[in-house]
Design an enzyme around this catalytic site. Structure first.
Site, mmCIF file in Angstrom:
data_model
loop_
_atom_site.group_PDB
_atom_site.id
_atom_site.type_symbol
_atom_site.label_atom_id
_atom_site.label_comp_id
_atom_site.label_asym_id
_atom_site.label_seq_id
_atom_site.Cartn_x
_atom_site.Cartn_y
_atom_site.Cartn_z
ATOM 1 N N HIS A 1 -35.562 -58.026 45.933
ATOM 2 C CA HIS A 1 -35.527 -58.291 44.757
ATOM 3 C C HIS A 1 -36.472 -57.075 43.770
ATOM 4 O O HIS A 1 -37.246 -56.482 44.212
ATOM 5 C CB HIS A 1 -36.235 -59.472 44.500
ATOM 6 C CG HIS A 1 -37.778 -59.620 44.897
ATOM 7 N ND1 HIS A 1 -37.898 -59.849 46.436
ATOM 8 C CD2 HIS A 1 -38.821 -59.458 44.430
ATOM 9 C CE1 HIS A 1 -39.156 -59.972 46.468
ATOM 10 N NE2 HIS A 1 -39.744 -59.771 45.485
ATOM 11 N N GLY B 1 -47.086 -56.188 49.920
ATOM 12 C CA GLY B 1 -47.470 -57.523 49.527
ATOM 13 C C GLY B 1 -46.182 -58.505 49.216
ATOM 14 O O GLY B 1 -46.119 -59.245 48.535
ATOM 15 N N CYS C 1 -34.466 -69.336 52.987
ATOM 16 C CA CYS C 1 -34.855 -68.075 52.110
ATOM 17 C C CYS C 1 -34.944 -68.697 50.439
ATOM 18 O O CYS C 1 -33.835 -69.549 50.000
ATOM 19 C CB CYS C 1 -33.942 -67.024 51.936
ATOM 20 S SG CYS C 1 -34.121 -65.887 50.622
ATOM 21 N N HIS D 1 -28.040 -61.598 51.503
ATOM 22 C CA HIS D 1 -29.374 -61.771 51.902
ATOM 23 C C HIS D 1 -29.758 -60.511 52.460
ATOM 24 O O HIS D 1 -29.053 -60.152 53.679
ATOM 25 C CB HIS D 1 -29.672 -63.086 52.732
ATOM 26 C CG HIS D 1 -30.969 -62.965 53.160
ATOM 27 N ND1 HIS D 1 -32.120 -63.518 52.651
ATOM 28 C CD2 HIS D 1 -31.564 -62.474 54.240
ATOM 29 C CE1 HIS D 1 -33.111 -63.464 53.346
ATOM 30 N NE2 HIS D 1 -32.957 -62.739 54.187
ATOM 31 N N HIS E 1 -38.493 -56.318 40.515
ATOM 32 C CA HIS E 1 -39.026 -56.846 39.424
ATOM 33 C C HIS E 1 -38.800 -55.825 38.109
ATOM 34 O O HIS E 1 -38.969 -54.833 38.321
ATOM 35 C CB HIS E 1 -40.677 -56.687 39.641
ATOM 36 C CG HIS E 1 -40.929 -57.680 40.702
ATOM 37 N ND1 HIS E 1 -41.503 -58.793 40.807
ATOM 38 C CD2 HIS E 1 -40.930 -57.389 42.106
ATOM 39 C CE1 HIS E 1 -42.091 -59.260 42.035
ATOM 40 N NE2 HIS E 1 -41.624 -58.499 42.838
ATOM 41 N N ASP F 1 -39.360 -64.696 36.592
ATOM 42 C CA ASP F 1 -40.063 -64.841 37.526
ATOM 43 C C ASP F 1 -41.103 -66.233 37.279
ATOM 44 O O ASP F 1 -41.342 -66.375 35.968
ATOM 45 C CB ASP F 1 -41.072 -63.668 37.773
ATOM 46 C CG ASP F 1 -41.897 -63.876 38.983
ATOM 47 O OD1 ASP F 1 -41.618 -62.912 39.898
ATOM 48 O OD2 ASP F 1 -42.719 -64.641 39.317
ATOM 49 N N ASN G 1 -41.238 -54.250 45.733
ATOM 50 C CA ASN G 1 -42.265 -54.387 47.099
ATOM 51 C C ASN G 1 -41.588 -54.244 48.199
ATOM 52 O O ASN G 1 -40.763 -55.402 48.403
ATOM 53 C CB ASN G 1 -43.187 -55.427 46.836
ATOM 54 C CG ASN G 1 -44.071 -55.541 45.643
ATOM 55 O OD1 ASN G 1 -44.557 -54.404 45.274
ATOM 56 N ND2 ASN G 1 -44.070 -56.637 44.891
ATOM 57 N N HIS H 1 -36.140 -61.257 50.441
ATOM 58 C CA HIS H 1 -34.993 -61.256 50.125
ATOM 59 C C HIS H 1 -35.115 -60.307 49.051
ATOM 60 O O HIS H 1 -35.808 -60.509 48.118
ATOM 61 C CB HIS H 1 -34.484 -62.629 49.540
ATOM 62 C CG HIS H 1 -33.031 -62.470 48.749
ATOM 63 N ND1 HIS H 1 -32.202 -63.172 49.380
ATOM 64 C CD2 HIS H 1 -32.357 -61.623 47.969
ATOM 65 C CE1 HIS H 1 -31.010 -63.130 48.821
ATOM 66 N NE2 HIS H 1 -31.232 -62.053 47.907
HETATM 67 P P1 AMP Z 1 -42.873 -60.139 45.824
HETATM 68 O O1 AMP Z 1 -44.378 -60.145 45.821
HETATM 69 O O2 AMP Z 1 -42.615 -58.617 45.486
HETATM 70 O O3 AMP Z 1 -42.139 -60.678 46.895
HETATM 71 O O4 AMP Z 1 -42.431 -61.025 44.614
HETATM 72 C C1 AMP Z 1 -41.864 -62.254 44.916
HETATM 73 C C2 AMP Z 1 -41.877 -62.867 43.185
HETATM 74 O O5 AMP Z 1 -40.928 -64.030 43.422
HETATM 75 C C3 AMP Z 1 -43.154 -63.318 42.711
HETATM 76 O O6 AMP Z 1 -43.456 -62.432 41.682
HETATM 77 C C4 AMP Z 1 -42.909 -64.739 42.497
HETATM 78 O O7 AMP Z 1 -43.720 -65.270 41.358
HETATM 79 C C5 AMP Z 1 -41.316 -65.009 42.389
HETATM 80 N N1 AMP Z 1 -41.096 -66.218 42.764
HETATM 81 C C6 AMP Z 1 -41.289 -67.010 43.835
HETATM 82 N N2 AMP Z 1 -40.511 -67.938 43.853
HETATM 83 C C7 AMP Z 1 -39.832 -68.134 42.691
HETATM 84 C C8 AMP Z 1 -39.177 -69.025 42.215
HETATM 85 N N3 AMP Z 1 -38.657 -70.291 42.884
HETATM 86 N N4 AMP Z 1 -38.438 -68.824 41.005
HETATM 87 C C9 AMP Z 1 -38.817 -67.625 40.372
HETATM 88 N N5 AMP Z 1 -39.714 -66.645 40.798
HETATM 89 C C10 AMP Z 1 -40.477 -66.967 41.945
HETATM 90 ZN ZN ZN Z 2 -32.137 -64.812 50.828
#
Ligand code: AMP
Ligand code: ZN
Length: 113
Positions: free
Chosen positions: A99, A92, A5, A47, A101, A31, A86, A97
């Site tokens: 999160h 999408g 992850c 997690h 936004h 992000d 999301n 994990h």
């Molecule tokens: P989601 O589509 O809701 O799963 O959002 C995942 C988010 O994680 C996206 O906006 C990506 O740009 C962001 N993301 C993925 N990898 C990283 C990373 N290593 N550091 C910061 N943001 C990340």
């Molecule tokens: Zn995780």
């Protein structure tokens, strides 16, 4: 902690991140691919795959308290912000994990879709 992850790796420090906030239970960082002037992700340190998998009665409310603190700290509490979660494939969700936004720092566009 989940082996493959990305966000667990960020928590462990195995992948770098630009940290905004940290406490015992949550971490927040910028992000990597911002969708607004300010785009912060807030994650629990445990997690949990997504919102649908949350069992803890207090985790979600704690996450929103963390978001309030970040809004004050990063100075967008007054101007406003949007929180998006999301969950699953139709939303999408890319990183499995949980999160939150936080989008801020500008007048945001249409709300949904
Ligand atoms: P989601 O589509 O809701 O799963 O959002 C995942 C988010 O994680 C996206 O906006 C990506 O740009 C962001 N993301 C993925 N990898 C990283 C990373 N290593 N550091 C910061 N943001 C990340
Ligand atoms: Zn995780």
């Amino acid at each position: 902690m989940e082996e493959n992850c990305v966000f667990c790796k960020i928590i462990k420090g195995e992948i770098p991140s630009k940290k905004v906030y940290e406490d015992e239970e949550f971490l927040a960082f910028y992000d990597i691919n911002p969708a607004a002037t300010i785009h912060i992700l807030v994650i629990p340190k445990v997690h949990i795959e997504n919102l649908q998998q949350v069992q803890d009665d207090t985790l979600i409310s704690k996450a929103y308290r963390v978001i309030q603190k970040i809004a004050v700290q990063e100075k967008f509490a007054e101007s406003g912000y949007r929180v998006i979660v999301n969950c699953g494939k139709d939303a999408g969700q890319e990183v499995m994990h949980l999160h939150f936004h936080i989008l801020a720092g500008e007048k945001l566009g249409p709300k949904i879709r």
